[in-house]
Design a protein around this motif. Structure first.
Motif, PDB file in Angstrom:
ATOM      1  N   THR A  37       0.829  -1.203   0.000  1.00 18.83           N
ATOM      2  CA  THR A  37       0.000   0.000   0.000  1.00 18.83           C
ATOM      3  C   THR A  37       0.864   1.254   0.000  1.00 18.83           C
ATOM      4  OG1 THR A  37      -1.700  -1.184   1.237  1.00 18.83           O
ATOM      5  CG2 THR A  37      -1.851   1.214   1.202  1.00 18.83           C
ATOM      6  N   GLN A  38       0.580   2.156  -0.921  1.00 19.78           N
ATOM      7  CA  GLN A  38       1.280   3.431  -0.973  1.00 19.78           C
ATOM      8  C   GLN A  38       0.549   4.438  -0.091  1.00 19.78           C
ATOM      9  OE1 GLN A  38       4.239   3.815  -2.733  1.00 19.78           O
ATOM     10  NE2 GLN A  38       3.974   1.602  -2.983  1.00 19.78           N
ATOM     11  N   GLY A  39       1.319   5.291   0.577  1.00 18.32           N
ATOM     12  CA  GLY A  39       0.700   6.320   1.398  1.00 18.32           C
ATOM     13  C   GLY A  39       0.157   5.761   2.703  1.00 18.32           C
ATOM     14  N   LYS A  40      -0.901   6.376   3.196  1.00 22.49           N
ATOM     15  CA  LYS A  40      -1.465   6.019   4.487  1.00 22.49           C
ATOM     16  C   LYS A  40      -1.985   4.581   4.487  1.00 22.49           C
ATOM     17  CE  LYS A  40      -4.783   7.681   7.947  1.00 22.49           C
ATOM     18  NZ  LYS A  40      -3.788   7.925   8.990  1.00 22.49           N
ATOM     19  N   LYS A  41      -1.657   3.851   5.528  1.00 18.63           N
ATOM     20  CA  LYS A  41      -2.027   2.437   5.618  1.00 18.63           C
ATOM     21  C   LYS A  41      -3.291   2.280   6.461  1.00 18.63           C
ATOM     22  CE  LYS A  41       2.186   1.593   3.888  1.00 18.63           C
ATOM     23  NZ  LYS A  41       2.971   2.641   3.229  1.00 18.63           N
ATOM     24  N   ARG A  45      -7.475   0.600   2.861  1.00 21.92           N
ATOM     25  CA  ARG A  45      -6.475   0.663   1.794  1.00 21.92           C
ATOM     26  C   ARG A  45      -5.580  -0.573   1.806  1.00 21.92           C
ATOM     27  NH1 ARG A  45      -3.311   5.959   1.032  1.00 21.92           N
ATOM     28  NH2 ARG A  45      -3.307   5.144  -1.091  1.00 21.92           N
ATOM     29  N   SER A  49      -5.442  -3.255  -1.448  1.00 19.64           N
ATOM     30  CA  SER A  49      -4.193  -3.445  -2.197  1.00 19.64           C
ATOM     31  C   SER A  49      -3.875  -4.915  -2.447  1.00 19.64           C
ATOM     32  CB  SER A  49      -3.029  -2.780  -1.454  1.00 19.64           C
ATOM     33  OG  SER A  49      -2.762  -3.450  -0.239  1.00 19.64           O
ATOM     34  N   GLU A 331       7.187   4.643   7.455  1.00 20.34           N
ATOM     35  CA  GLU A 331       6.778   4.473   6.060  1.00 20.34           C
ATOM     36  C   GLU A 331       5.839   3.288   5.892  1.00 20.34           C
ATOM     37  OE1 GLU A 331      10.450   4.014   4.023  1.00 20.34           O
ATOM     38  OE2 GLU A 331      10.917   6.161   3.995  1.00 20.34           O
ATOM     39  N   GLY A 333       3.642   2.305   8.076  1.00 24.33           N
ATOM     40  CA  GLY A 333       2.348   2.504   8.706  1.00 24.33           C
ATOM     41  C   GLY A 333       2.306   2.481  10.213  1.00 24.33           C
ATOM     42  N   ASP A 336      -0.030   5.020  11.434  1.00 31.39           N
ATOM     43  CA  ASP A 336      -1.337   5.076  10.764  1.00 31.39           C
ATOM     44  C   ASP A 336      -2.435   4.280  11.458  1.00 31.39           C
ATOM     45  OD1 ASP A 336      -0.090   6.617   8.868  1.00 31.39           O
ATOM     46  OD2 ASP A 336       0.220   4.983   7.452  1.00 31.39           O
TER      47      ASP A 336
END
Length: 372
Positions: A37-41, A45, A49, A331, A333, A336
């Motif tokens: 997953t790119q960005g916020k986990k 999302r 993914s 990075e 998560g 998150d």
């Protein structure tokens, strides 16, 4: 259908501690999602993914927050697995500040963060990282709980804090992590503690010393210290000089290390001085690290490593000064997690650490015949 990693050797070994097959499957989904997953986990999302199942977010929520699987055996196996595939220069213990909105997440509180120069709403975790040639890989965590979270019955119930979990200072959390690492590491490397204004350095020094461990601890430049008796009779006697803030002491009396003298000019400069420990339990090497042209050092460390291991201590300190501990975990998560429970946070942090180990080590290990 659920993507799974049960045939992936490292995951098979780590997830074997999960008691049910469905838990092991969802652990695989979660791990793949953190890595992909790119960005916020977010749970939604993460699920999207790796699987088209519309019920996957709910199942992941159940797996992390409500499914009662133990995280400590998984982390212990993770530490053994990581230590078995990369040499440990040190075990690094470091505070990690996790900014939060609202007041419902377990352990959330207001805290002044020296690195930011302001007070933030956050959780404070203390992580244990294996520091080696591949960087810093997290293997264990403790979540700091301010007293109001352990003394208020309603807060404890809402966050599902176990009855056996009471208030502990950040220094006590560090020492608990060191104890756990010592139990699973046959030959314990030095313990590096990055205090960063969140951990009482003197309490950690005393605790690690009492345990007979080798240590390298970051201390505040304001810590009063006294030079150890000098071999040179022409130098000032320690009693005459008295206790002096560590940074001032280094500025006035430190000797440039041989390691620093031959190093790349672009790298930090190191200066050393032997001093008496604050608790009066012997002496230690005080090390100043200069990354700028300032007269006072930018970072100050103490170590009990013997003079014969001074070069190793300075090498570890140089690496620790430059390291950005916890970046990979952020990075992947760590920050998150939107859940509010204490067990949910620990399970999420465990899976983030496994994902970090896969990112750093998984490619090499998975290709090795019979690995895991």
């Amino acid at each position: 259908m659920h993507p799974a990693t049960e045939h992936d050797p490292p995951a098979q070994r780590l997830f074997a501690h999960l008691p049910r097959a469905d838990q092991r499957r969802w652990a695989g989904v979660y791990l793949k999602g953190l890595l992909a997953t790119q960005g916020k986990k977010s749970l939604r999302r993460i699920a999207a993914s790796v699987t088209p199942s519309p019920t996957a977010p709910q199942s992941l929520q159940q797996f992390v927050n409500d499914s009662a699987w133990p995280w400590r055996p998984v982390r212990a196996e993770l530490a053994r697995w990581v230590a078995g595939h990369t040499a440990a220069h040190a075990w690094t213990l470091s505070p990690v500040v996790i900014p939060k909105r609202g007041e419902l997440a377990a352990g959330v509180h207001r805290r002044f963060v020296p690195a930011l120069g302001r007070t933030v709403n956050c959780q404070l975790a203390v992580g244990a990282f294996l520091s080696g040639d591949l960087g810093d890989v997290s293997v264990d965590w403790r979540l700091y709980l301010p007293r109001r979270w352990t003394e208020d019955a309603a807060l404890r119930h809402r966050a599902r804090i176990p009855e056996v979990t009471g208030h502990a200072t950040a220094a006590e959390l560090c020492l608990a992590l060191a104890d756990q690492l010592a139990r699973i590491t046959p030959q314990m490397p030095p313990v590096v503690v990055r205090t960063d204004g969140h951990i009482d350095a003197v309490a950690v020094l005393e605790g690690l010393g009492a345990r007979g461990l080798d240590w390298i601890v970051a201390v505040p430049g304001t810590l009063p210290l006294t030079p150890a008796p000098a071999a040179d009779p022409h130098q000032d006697a320690p009693a005459a000089l008295g206790a002096v803030p560590a940074a001032d002491l280094l500025r006035r009396r430190a000797r440039p290390s041989a390691t620093a003298a031959t190093a790349d000019p672009a790298r930090p400069r190191l200066g050393t001085l032997r001093v008496l420990l604050p608790a009066g339990t012997g002496s230690a090497l005080l090390v100043g690290v200069w990354t700028t042209a300032r007269a006072e050092p930018d970072r100050v460390w103490l170590t009990n490593l013997s003079p014969s291991r001074c070069d190793r201590a300075l090498a570890v300190i140089g690496s620790a000064t430059a390291a950005r501990v916890g970046v990979t975990e952020a990075e992947l998560g760590l920050h998150d997690f939107a859940g509010r429970s204490y067990p949910g946070w620990h399970r999420h942090a465990t899976l983030v650490s496994i994902a970090s180990a896969h990112r750093r080590l998984g490619h090499e290990v998975c290709l090795a015949p019979g690995a895991g």
